[in-house]
Write a protein that holds these residues in place. Sequence first.
Motif, PDB file in Angstrom:
ATOM      1  N   VAL A  64      -0.379  40.994  21.532  1.00 52.00           N
ATOM      2  CA  VAL A  64      -0.867  39.606  21.489  1.00 52.00           C
ATOM      3  C   VAL A  64       0.118  38.684  22.204  1.00 52.00           C
ATOM      4  N   LEU A  65       1.410  38.884  21.979  1.00 52.45           N
ATOM      5  CA  LEU A  65       2.416  38.044  22.616  1.00 52.45           C
ATOM      6  C   LEU A  65       2.426  38.224  24.134  1.00 52.45           C
ATOM      7  N   VAL A  66       2.247  39.445  24.600  1.00 55.01           N
ATOM      8  CA  VAL A  66       2.182  39.683  26.054  1.00 55.01           C
ATOM      9  C   VAL A  66       0.961  39.006  26.634  1.00 55.01           C
ATOM     10  N   PHE A  67      -0.177  39.091  25.952  1.00 62.20           N
ATOM     11  CA  PHE A  67      -1.397  38.437  26.428  1.00 62.20           C
ATOM     12  C   PHE A  67      -1.186  36.931  26.553  1.00 62.20           C
ATOM     13  N   VAL A  68      -0.603  36.319  25.539  1.00 62.14           N
ATOM     14  CA  VAL A  68      -0.365  34.880  25.558  1.00 62.14           C
ATOM     15  C   VAL A  68       0.620  34.509  26.665  1.00 62.14           C
ATOM     16  N   GLU A  69       1.675  35.288  26.827  1.00 66.90           N
ATOM     17  CA  GLU A  69       2.673  34.987  27.853  1.00 66.90           C
ATOM     18  C   GLU A  69       2.078  35.104  29.259  1.00 66.90           C
ATOM     19  N   VAL A  70       1.239  36.081  29.497  1.00 68.28           N
ATOM     20  CA  VAL A  70       0.611  36.217  30.815  1.00 68.28           C
ATOM     21  C   VAL A  70      -0.305  35.027  31.087  1.00 68.28           C
ATOM     22  N   ILE A  71      -1.026  34.564  30.082  1.00 65.00           N
ATOM     23  CA  ILE A  71      -1.889  33.390  30.254  1.00 65.00           C
ATOM     24  C   ILE A  71      -1.035  32.158  30.567  1.00 65.00           C
ATOM     25  N   ILE A  72       0.077  31.984  29.860  1.00 61.03           N
ATOM     26  CA  ILE A  72       0.972  30.854  30.120  1.00 61.03           C
ATOM     27  C   ILE A  72       1.504  30.920  31.549  1.00 61.03           C
ATOM     28  N   LEU A  73       1.913  32.106  31.985  1.00 59.76           N
ATOM     29  CA  LEU A  73       2.430  32.252  33.344  1.00 59.76           C
ATOM     30  C   LEU A  73       1.352  31.976  34.384  1.00 59.76           C
ATOM     31  N   ALA A  74       0.117  32.397  34.125  1.00 59.18           N
ATOM     32  CA  ALA A  74      -0.971  32.121  35.064  1.00 59.18           C
ATOM     33  C   ALA A  74      -1.241  30.624  35.157  1.00 59.18           C
ATOM     34  N   VAL A  75      -1.205  29.938  34.028  1.00 58.70           N
ATOM     35  CA  VAL A  75      -1.422  28.485  34.042  1.00 58.70           C
ATOM     36  C   VAL A  75      -0.284  27.784  34.781  1.00 58.70           C
ATOM     37  N   LEU A  76       0.945  28.212  34.572  1.00 53.64           N
ATOM     38  CA  LEU A  76       2.069  27.623  35.296  1.00 53.64           C
ATOM     39  C   LEU A  76       1.952  27.875  36.795  1.00 53.64           C
ATOM     40  N   PHE A  77       1.496  29.053  37.175  1.00 59.52           N
ATOM     41  CA  PHE A  77       1.287  29.356  38.589  1.00 59.52           C
ATOM     42  C   PHE A  77       0.229  28.425  39.178  1.00 59.52           C
ATOM     43  N   ILE A  78      -0.836  28.185  38.439  1.00 59.10           N
ATOM     44  CA  ILE A  78      -1.902  27.289  38.905  1.00 59.10           C
ATOM     45  C   ILE A  78      -1.380  25.861  39.029  1.00 59.10           C
ATOM     46  N   ILE A  79      -0.566  25.421  38.087  1.00 59.90           N
ATOM     47  CA  ILE A  79       0.037  24.086  38.189  1.00 59.90           C
ATOM     48  C   ILE A  79       0.902  23.997  39.442  1.00 59.90           C
ATOM     49  N   GLY A  80       1.641  25.060  39.727  1.00 60.80           N
ATOM     50  CA  GLY A  80       2.454  25.095  40.944  1.00 60.80           C
ATOM     51  C   GLY A  80       1.602  25.015  42.203  1.00 60.80           C
ATOM     52  N   THR A  81       0.434  25.658  42.195  1.00 59.88           N
ATOM     53  CA  THR A  81      -0.437  25.574  43.375  1.00 59.88           C
ATOM     54  C   THR A  81      -0.998  24.166  43.542  1.00 59.88           C
ATOM     55  N   TYR A  82      -1.279  23.469  42.437  1.00 61.43           N
ATOM     56  CA  TYR A  82      -1.705  22.067  42.526  1.00 61.43           C
ATOM     57  C   TYR A  82      -0.639  21.216  43.208  1.00 61.43           C
ATOM     58  N   ILE A  83       0.606  21.384  42.775  1.00 58.25           N
ATOM     59  CA  ILE A  83       1.701  20.609  43.353  1.00 58.25           C
ATOM     60  C   ILE A  83       1.856  20.949  44.830  1.00 58.25           C
ATOM     61  N   GLY A  84       1.807  22.226  45.155  1.00 57.35           N
ATOM     62  CA  GLY A  84       1.917  22.646  46.550  1.00 57.35           C
ATOM     63  C   GLY A  84       0.796  22.110  47.412  1.00 57.35           C
ATOM     64  N   ASP A  85      -0.435  22.102  46.882  1.00 55.37           N
ATOM     65  CA  ASP A  85      -1.566  21.552  47.630  1.00 55.37           C
ATOM     66  C   ASP A  85      -1.424  20.054  47.844  1.00 55.37           C
ATOM     67  N   MET A  86      -0.922  19.343  46.832  1.00 57.83           N
ATOM     68  CA  MET A  86      -0.731  17.901  46.995  1.00 57.83           C
ATOM     69  C   MET A  86       0.289  17.597  48.085  1.00 57.83           C
ATOM     70  N   LEU A  87       1.381  18.373  48.121  1.00 62.63           N
ATOM     71  CA  LEU A  87       2.389  18.158  49.146  1.00 62.63           C
ATOM     72  C   LEU A  87       1.898  18.589  50.521  1.00 62.63           C
ATOM     73  N   GLU A  88       1.045  19.612  50.554  1.00 62.49           N
ATOM     74  CA  GLU A  88       0.482  20.064  51.828  1.00 62.49           C
ATOM     75  C   GLU A  88      -0.407  18.983  52.437  1.00 62.49           C
ATOM     76  N   ARG A  89      -1.183  18.281  51.593  1.00 64.37           N
ATOM     77  CA  ARG A  89      -2.055  17.213  52.089  1.00 64.37           C
ATOM     78  C   ARG A  89      -1.258  16.048  52.643  1.00 64.37           C
ATOM     79  N   LYS A  90      -0.100  15.770  52.046  1.00 70.25           N
ATOM     80  CA  LYS A  90       0.722  14.643  52.519  1.00 70.25           C
ATOM     81  C   LYS A  90       1.478  15.074  53.732  1.00 70.25           C
TER      82      LYS A  90
END
Length: 90
Positions: A64-90
């Motif tokens: 259960v802990l591994v499942f939760v940690e992988v989900i957290i890491l995936a969400v953090l990766f997605i947040i990072g892609t949002y930031i990267g996309d915003m900087l790419e547009r500018k």
Amino acid sequence: MAITLEILILIIGFFYGYMKPGKEDRSAILKKGVVIGMILGAILVVLGLIGGRWILLLGTVAGVLVFVEVIILAVLFIIGTYIGDMLERK
């Protein structure tokens, strides 16, 4: 140690979003994260079943802990892609 890994995943997501042109399919990234988390969690639970009663509890909790940690890491990766996309547009 876990905080360092999460910051590293966020930075990798930032570079992924910045370097890859266009918008990323974030729902596909999240789905892959869920699938990977389920697979790793299931493997740990099966290993707990093989090990016996006491190990079963430990394997289930770890799964259960591994499942939760992988989900957290995936969400953090997605947040990072949002930031990267915003900087790419500018």
